[in-house]
Design a protein around this motif. Structure first.
Motif, mmCIF file in Angstrom:
data_model
loop_
_atom_site.group_PDB
_atom_site.id
_atom_site.type_symbol
_atom_site.label_atom_id
_atom_site.label_comp_id
_atom_site.label_asym_id
_atom_site.label_seq_id
_atom_site.Cartn_x
_atom_site.Cartn_y
_atom_site.Cartn_z
ATOM 1 N N GLU A 152 0.806 -1.173 -0.071
ATOM 2 C CA GLU A 152 0.162 -0.038 0.189
ATOM 3 C C GLU A 152 0.872 1.411 0.111
ATOM 4 N N ALA A 153 1.778 1.200 0.577
ATOM 5 C CA ALA A 153 2.736 2.368 0.553
ATOM 6 C C ALA A 153 3.501 2.483 -0.768
ATOM 7 N N PHE A 154 3.906 1.420 -1.272
ATOM 8 C CA PHE A 154 4.198 1.565 -2.807
ATOM 9 C C PHE A 154 3.324 2.274 -3.747
ATOM 10 N N ARG A 155 2.026 1.815 -3.498
ATOM 11 C CA ARG A 155 0.974 2.626 -4.385
ATOM 12 C C ARG A 155 0.594 3.760 -4.166
ATOM 13 N N ILE A 156 0.737 4.127 -2.789
ATOM 14 C CA ILE A 156 0.611 5.477 -2.389
ATOM 15 C C ILE A 156 1.591 6.416 -2.896
ATOM 16 N N SER A 157 2.892 5.894 -2.929
ATOM 17 C CA SER A 157 4.018 6.693 -3.406
ATOM 18 C C SER A 157 4.031 7.108 -4.819
ATOM 19 N N LEU A 158 2.996 6.518 -5.773
ATOM 20 C CA LEU A 158 2.658 6.682 -6.997
ATOM 21 C C LEU A 158 1.873 7.865 -7.294
ATOM 22 N N TYR A 159 1.006 8.226 -6.194
ATOM 23 C CA TYR A 159 0.050 9.468 -6.305
ATOM 24 C C TYR A 159 0.268 10.512 -5.415
ATOM 25 N N HIS A 160 -0.196 11.790 -5.784
ATOM 26 C CA HIS A 160 -0.106 13.026 -4.961
ATOM 27 C C HIS A 160 -1.326 12.859 -3.744
ATOM 28 N N HIS A 161 -0.968 12.290 -2.554
ATOM 29 C CA HIS A 161 -2.011 11.657 -1.821
ATOM 30 C C HIS A 161 -1.995 12.492 -0.403
#
Length: 278
Positions: free
Chosen positions: A18-27
């Motif tokens: 999930e951390a990797f997924r979030i790292s690909l977004y402006h979250h």
């Protein structure tokens, strides 16, 4: 094994993914906008990140370079004691700081290294005719002060690991070396050091990982900006600032993955250095 597998999946593997997924977004923690590798590009071009990396590496080198030799010497002295009960007592004494909260230890050392003449360290120095130092209020001494505290706090754990390694080396090897006329120095060089190689590898790797995860003490002492003068601004403070001050979780997650890659690379280098050539 099912409860263990579920626990690992829920509390270890899922957060990593999930951390990797979030790292690909402006979250912002609730919703995100796809940026791809934009967060990684921003961090790698951010001067604050490189300043944090520099501080972390310098403090890590000091921590490993001072803490491990000191704890090894202490462990060697305890291991050479002739009375077993005294050895047990000394192990307990040195381990006591390790069970102390890092926050509590940081507050105590703030008082110990108070930057004026009222501080305990400066009072002692004044008795010997030395001028008082800024310690944790001076960028030139703040990092050294934190490393001294870190060495005191972690020496007990390191001593126990070193002792376990020292006591695992067969006494027969030392007795055979004495019969052959080997000096204490040669016994140390050709028996103790090779026999401790796996333990040295473990301690260096764990010390390196701990150095890159340094947070609590620098946060208590220097705040989120790593004061004084940003000298205590570490990688974990960098992640913390983006995660919980500006709520840019994408950048915080990307920085965490970059730190993971750095630690993984350093661990591989250590592994290559310490692996057996025989």
């Amino acid at each position: 094994m099912l409860p263990l597998i579920v626990g690992v999946l829920a509390f270890s593997l899922y957060p990593i993914g999930e951390a990797f997924r979030i790292s690909l977004y402006h979250h912002n923690g609730v919703r995100g906008i796809w940026t791809g590798l934009g967060n990684y590009d921003f961090i790698l071009h951010d001067t604050s990140f490189w300043r944090a990396l520099k501080n972390t590496v310098i403090m890590g080198l000091m921590s490993v370079g001072i803490g491990l030799p000191v704890s090894f010497i202490v462990a060697s002295l305890i291991n050479s004691l002739a009375f077993p009960r005294l050895s047990v007592l000394m192990k307990a004494v040195y381990f006591v700081p390790n069970v102390t909260s890092t926050i509590a230890a940081s507050i105590v050392f703030l008082l110990l290294f108070y930057p004026t003449e009222k501080g305990i360290a400066n009072t002692v120095m004044n008795l010997f005719g030395f001028a008082p130092l800024g310690w944790m209020a001076d960028p030139h001494y703040a990092q050294i002060s934190v490393i001294l505290m870190d060495t005191w706090h972690g020496v007990g754990y390191s001593v126990l690991i070193w002792l376990a390694g020292l006591q695992s080396i067969s006494r027969d090897l030392y007795e055979a070396a004495e019969v052959d006329g080997a000096s204490k120095l040669k016994q140390w060089l050709y028996i103790t050091i090779p026999g401790m190689k796996p333990v040295i590898f473990f301690m260096v790797v764990m010390g390196t990982i701990g150095a890159f995860k340094r947070f609590s003490e620098v946060f208590v002492i220097g705040g989120p900006d790593g004061n004084p003068g940003g000298s205590l601004f570490t990688l974990m403070l960098y992640v913390y600032r983006y995660g919980f001050y500006t709520y840019e979780f994408g950048k915080a997650a990307a920085a965490s993955y970059i730190i993971f890659i750095i630690i993984f690379a350093v661990t591989l280098i250590n592994f290559k250095m310490f692996q057996n050539k025989d």
